[in-house]
Design an enzyme around this catalytic site. Structure first.
Site, PDB file in Angstrom:
ATOM      1  N   ASN A   8     -29.275  36.481  20.749  1.00 15.05           N
ATOM      2  CA  ASN A   8     -27.915  37.026  20.617  1.00 15.05           C
ATOM      3  C   ASN A   8     -27.888  37.940  19.396  1.00 15.05           C
ATOM      4  O   ASN A   8     -27.972  37.469  18.269  1.00 15.05           O
ATOM      5  CB  ASN A   8     -26.912  35.877  20.454  1.00 15.05           C
ATOM      6  CG  ASN A   8     -25.495  36.387  20.256  1.00 15.05           C
ATOM      7  OD1 ASN A   8     -25.193  37.536  20.568  1.00 15.05           O
ATOM      8  ND2 ASN A   8     -24.624  35.536  19.733  1.00 15.05           N
ATOM      9  N   TRP A   9     -27.745  39.220  19.656  1.00  6.10           N
ATOM     10  CA  TRP A   9     -27.834  40.193  18.555  1.00  6.10           C
ATOM     11  C   TRP A   9     -26.550  40.279  17.730  1.00  6.10           C
ATOM     12  O   TRP A   9     -26.551  40.825  16.651  1.00  6.10           O
ATOM     13  CB  TRP A   9     -28.147  41.589  19.121  1.00  6.10           C
ATOM     14  CG  TRP A   9     -29.533  41.719  19.663  1.00  6.10           C
ATOM     15  CD1 TRP A   9     -30.447  40.720  19.878  1.00  6.10           C
ATOM     16  CD2 TRP A   9     -30.186  42.936  20.065  1.00  6.10           C
ATOM     17  NE1 TRP A   9     -31.617  41.235  20.391  1.00  6.10           N
ATOM     18  CE2 TRP A   9     -31.470  42.593  20.519  1.00  6.10           C
ATOM     19  CE3 TRP A   9     -29.786  44.267  20.098  1.00  6.10           C
ATOM     20  CZ2 TRP A   9     -32.375  43.546  20.998  1.00  6.10           C
ATOM     21  CZ3 TRP A   9     -30.680  45.225  20.574  1.00  6.10           C
ATOM     22  CH2 TRP A   9     -31.969  44.860  21.009  1.00  6.10           C
ATOM     23  N   LYS A  10     -25.448  39.797  18.264  1.00  9.44           N
ATOM     24  CA  LYS A  10     -24.136  39.950  17.603  1.00  9.44           C
ATOM     25  C   LYS A  10     -23.904  41.439  17.297  1.00  9.44           C
ATOM     26  O   LYS A  10     -24.377  42.297  18.037  1.00  9.44           O
ATOM     27  CB  LYS A  10     -24.037  39.075  16.356  1.00  9.44           C
ATOM     28  CG  LYS A  10     -24.493  37.633  16.614  1.00  9.44           C
ATOM     29  CD  LYS A  10     -24.055  36.674  15.569  1.00  9.44           C
ATOM     30  CE  LYS A  10     -24.714  35.328  15.817  1.00  9.44           C
ATOM     31  NZ  LYS A  10     -24.081  34.236  15.114  1.00  9.44           N
ATOM     32  N   HIS A  90     -18.395  32.559  23.162  1.00 12.87           N
ATOM     33  CA  HIS A  90     -19.116  32.283  21.917  1.00 12.87           C
ATOM     34  C   HIS A  90     -18.112  31.853  20.843  1.00 12.87           C
ATOM     35  O   HIS A  90     -16.975  32.328  20.828  1.00 12.87           O
ATOM     36  CB  HIS A  90     -19.861  33.549  21.468  1.00 12.87           C
ATOM     37  CG  HIS A  90     -20.813  33.279  20.352  1.00 12.87           C
ATOM     38  ND1 HIS A  90     -20.406  33.204  19.045  1.00 12.87           N
ATOM     39  CD2 HIS A  90     -22.153  33.034  20.345  1.00 12.87           C
ATOM     40  CE1 HIS A  90     -21.457  32.927  18.278  1.00 12.87           C
ATOM     41  NE2 HIS A  90     -22.525  32.823  19.050  1.00 12.87           N
ATOM     42  N   GLU A 160     -23.424  24.797  21.538  1.00 11.65           N
ATOM     43  CA  GLU A 160     -23.560  25.360  20.195  1.00 11.65           C
ATOM     44  C   GLU A 160     -22.537  24.721  19.263  1.00 11.65           C
ATOM     45  O   GLU A 160     -21.384  25.196  19.196  1.00 11.65           O
ATOM     46  CB  GLU A 160     -23.309  26.867  20.230  1.00 11.65           C
ATOM     47  CG  GLU A 160     -24.233  27.637  21.145  1.00 11.65           C
ATOM     48  CD  GLU A 160     -24.434  29.062  20.622  1.00 11.65           C
ATOM     49  OE1 GLU A 160     -25.565  29.396  20.305  1.00 11.65           O
ATOM     50  OE2 GLU A 160     -23.449  29.799  20.510  1.00 11.65           O
ATOM     51  N   GLY A 166     -25.429  29.810  12.353  1.00 11.25           N
ATOM     52  CA  GLY A 166     -25.567  30.691  11.188  1.00 11.25           C
ATOM     53  C   GLY A 166     -25.611  29.980   9.857  1.00 11.25           C
ATOM     54  O   GLY A 166     -25.474  30.612   8.807  1.00 11.25           O
ATOM     55  N   SER A 203     -28.763  27.673  14.521  1.00  7.86           N
ATOM     56  CA  SER A 203     -29.828  27.657  13.509  1.00  7.86           C
ATOM     57  C   SER A 203     -31.195  27.238  14.059  1.00  7.86           C
ATOM     58  O   SER A 203     -31.969  26.563  13.374  1.00  7.86           O
ATOM     59  CB  SER A 203     -29.427  26.769  12.325  1.00  7.86           C
ATOM     60  OG  SER A 203     -28.270  27.297  11.717  1.00  7.86           O
TER      61      SER A 203
HETATM   62  C1  PEP Z   1     -25.511  32.200  17.875  1.00  8.10           C
HETATM   63  O1  PEP Z   1     -25.347  33.386  17.615  1.00  8.10           O
HETATM   64  O2  PEP Z   1     -24.979  31.714  18.860  1.00  8.10           O
HETATM   65  C2  PEP Z   1     -26.375  31.391  17.023  1.00  8.10           C
HETATM   66  C3  PEP Z   1     -26.749  30.224  17.471  1.00  8.10           C
HETATM   67  O3  PEP Z   1     -26.724  31.922  15.816  1.00  8.10           O
HETATM   68  P1  PEP Z   1     -27.809  31.282  14.809  1.00  8.10           P
HETATM   69  O4  PEP Z   1     -29.072  31.060  15.572  1.00  8.10           O
HETATM   70  O5  PEP Z   1     -27.949  32.321  13.734  1.00  8.10           O
HETATM   71  O6  PEP Z   1     -27.247  29.992  14.285  1.00  8.10           O
END
Ligand code: PEP
Length: 241
Positions: A8-10, A90, A160, A166, A203
């Site tokens: 997921n690039w955001k 998300h 999630e 993050g 993470s």
């Molecule tokens: C996400 O963007 O859904 C995510 C899980 O980010 P990260 O891996 O940075 O926690």
């Protein structure tokens, strides 16, 4: 068993950086593992047309089908540029942009009606977890976001926990095993679905992916920051296959 890793690039990457990432990651080709990149809208067409081995998803889709909605990106637009599906719900959309389960449900049904894939994100906040409400929250998100949905072949669920996204601190593996068991039970009980494709996000790094592989029966992971450096993402891929 389907195995999937999603990057997921955001709101990151220029087109140049996007191409470099695809150049490197698309060298990986193993039919046993599906790689999905959820990229910003402007890059979808170019990436979908020019690279193989990686499925190009969006990170959102409008809840309206078209018309006087300045700034919205609709399902017809996304289909016309070759996207395969979208992340929906998300936690950043839920918490920063106030998307409710009802809006998420609309988006899920729009994707289903257009034979496009859905990666539905669910997960509890830290307050909800500390108050012992994790299972209620997950149950409600699943049944509310999937009201009227029938084509489970199009669906992937990403568990999630919001507090793990993050932060550099993933869930404890025993808590993930427990959440996996609970989510799979809901799908069996509510929809009679035995084999929902279920990912963990929050993470994930090159070490945690080994725990997911060895100590759970999850189908893979949705990865944010640790996937943005393509070399690092390739290490995660190699630790999962
Ligand atoms: C996400 O963007 O859904 C995510 C899980 O980010 P990260 O891996 O940075 O926690």
């Amino acid at each position: 068993m389907k195995y999937v890793l999603v990057s997921n690039w955001k709101a990151n990457f220029t087109l140049d950086e996007a191409c470099k990432w695809f150049e490197l990651v698309s060298n990986f080709n193993n039919p046993g593992l599906r790689i999905i990149a959820s990229v910003p809208y402007p890059y979808i067409q170019f990436l979908a047309q020019n690279y193989r081995n990686i499925d190009v998803f969006s990170q959102n889709v409008s809840h309206v089908l078209g018309g006087a909605y300045t700034g919205e990106v609709t399902i017809s637009m996304l289909k016309s540029v070759g996207f395969k599906g979208s992340i929906i719900g998300h936690s950043e959309r839920r918490h920063i942009f106030n998307e409710s389960d009802d809006v998420i449900n609309k988006k899920v049904l729009i994707l289903e009606n257009n034979s496009s894939e859905i990666i539905l994100c669910i997960g509890e906040t830290l307050i909800e977890r500390n108050e012992g409400r994790t299972k209620d929250v997950l149950y409600n998100q699943i049944v509310n976001c999937l009201r009227g949905f029938v084509n489970f072949n199009l669906l992937t669920v990403a568990y999630e926990p919001v507090w793990a996204i993050g932060t550099g601190v993933p869930i404890k593996i025993e808590d993930l095993v427990d959440a996996e068991r609970f989510i799979r039970k809901i799908f069996k009980q509510e929809f009679n679905v035995d084999d929902i494709v279920l990912l963990y996000g929050g993470s994930v790094d090159k070490e945690f992916i080994k725990l997911i592989k060895n100590e759970t029966t999850m189908n893979g992971a949705l990865i944010g920051s640790a996937s943005w450096d393509p070399q690092n993402f390739l290490k995660i891929i190699h630790n999962f296959v």
